[in-house]
Design a protein around this motif. Structure first.
Motif, PDB file in Angstrom:
ATOM      1  N   ILE A   1     -57.312 166.956  11.880  1.00  7.55           N
ATOM      2  CA  ILE A   1     -57.428 165.838  10.940  1.00  7.55           C
ATOM      3  C   ILE A   1     -58.813 165.220  11.130  1.00  7.55           C
ATOM      4  O   ILE A   1     -59.198 164.891  12.258  1.00  7.55           O
ATOM      5  CB  ILE A   1     -56.321 164.789  11.193  1.00  7.55           C
ATOM      6  CG1 ILE A   1     -54.947 165.450  11.012  1.00  7.55           C
ATOM      7  CG2 ILE A   1     -56.482 163.588  10.267  1.00  7.55           C
ATOM      8  CD1 ILE A   1     -53.796 164.638  11.550  1.00  7.55           C
TER       9      ILE A   1
ATOM     10  N   VAL B   1     -53.748 172.316  12.756  1.00  9.57           N
ATOM     11  CA  VAL B   1     -54.399 171.483  11.754  1.00  9.57           C
ATOM     12  C   VAL B   1     -55.252 170.447  12.483  1.00  9.57           C
ATOM     13  O   VAL B   1     -54.802 169.821  13.434  1.00  9.57           O
ATOM     14  CB  VAL B   1     -53.346 170.768  10.874  1.00  9.57           C
ATOM     15  CG1 VAL B   1     -54.003 169.776   9.938  1.00  9.57           C
ATOM     16  CG2 VAL B   1     -52.528 171.785  10.096  1.00  9.57           C
TER      17      VAL B   1
ATOM     18  N   THR C   1     -57.651 167.395   6.032  1.00  8.79           N
ATOM     19  CA  THR C   1     -57.132 168.279   7.071  1.00  8.79           C
ATOM     20  C   THR C   1     -57.902 169.589   6.995  1.00  8.79           C
ATOM     21  O   THR C   1     -58.303 170.024   5.913  1.00  8.79           O
ATOM     22  CB  THR C   1     -55.629 168.570   6.897  1.00  8.79           C
ATOM     23  OG1 THR C   1     -55.409 169.167   5.625  1.00  8.79           O
ATOM     24  CG2 THR C   1     -54.807 167.305   7.027  1.00  8.79           C
TER      25      THR C   1
END
Length: 197
Positions: free
Chosen positions: A123, A121, A152
């Motif tokens: 951000i 992921v 995200t």
């Protein structure tokens, strides 16, 4: 075994100075080394260790890495079972995941980290996330708003996201990507296994 073999192995594991001590007098780290010497007595082609880094201080862990690499360099197969995934990431050539008594994944470490990277992921913080969202989707990723200017992104790495933002004229206030890890790979495999069962 002849005494010479025992002396040789004590030297190999760095316990020559402790040769006269009883096992009960050894520290946990020294006892781990003594166990490795015992495992090597018969010069086995395969060395199987369960949690060998348990109770070791940082110096002893560094020694363990070198010791196990030396064993592999001598042509010995070394199998290590451990829950210390960050340590295994630095040490292992292959990642094998067991679940319910069977192998659910067996891949070279670079492949495991590549598969982990696909699950990572990123951000981001940026204005006009609505402009980035369809671009991310076009390139196989998924952008989810998390509030304000934050989101995200999965399926793309930070370089791909930064390039897309630049082309779209969307400034990035923040861009953070965790390094893929063996833990990510393991959790991904475990999640797939959970879905199947």
């Amino acid at each position: 075994m002849p005494d010479a073999r025992i002396d040789e192995l004590l030297e190999t594991v760095g316990l020559s100075d402790a040769a006269r001590l009883k096992l009960s007098e050894l520290s946990l780290g020294m006892a781990q080394r003594a166990g490795m010497a015992q495992a090597l007595l018969g010069d086995p082609p395969v060395l199987i260790l369960d949690e060998p880094a348990h109770g070791l201080d940082p110096h002893a862990i560094r020694w363990l890495r070198g010791f196990l690499r030396d064993q592999c360099a001598q042509g010995r197969a070394v199998l290590v079972s451990s829950h210390l995934l960050a340590e295994m990431e630095q040490l292992a050539d292959q990642a094998v995941v067991l679940s319910r008594g069977r192998v659910t994944a067996c891949v070279p470490m670079p492949e495991a980290l590549k598969r982990a990277a696909a699950q990572r992921v990123v951000i981001i913080e940026a204005p006009r996330l609505h402009v980035l969202q369809p671009l991310v989707a076009e390139h196989g990723g998924r952008l989810e708003h998390t509030g304000g200017h934050s989101a995200t992104v999965t399926g793309l790495d930070r370089i791909q996201i930064g390039t897309l933002a630049l082309k779209a004229g969307v400034p990035l206030y923040g861009l953070h990507e965790e390094k893929p890890s063996l833990e990510d790979f393991y959790l991904g495999v475990a999640e797939e296994e959970f879905k199947i069962s």
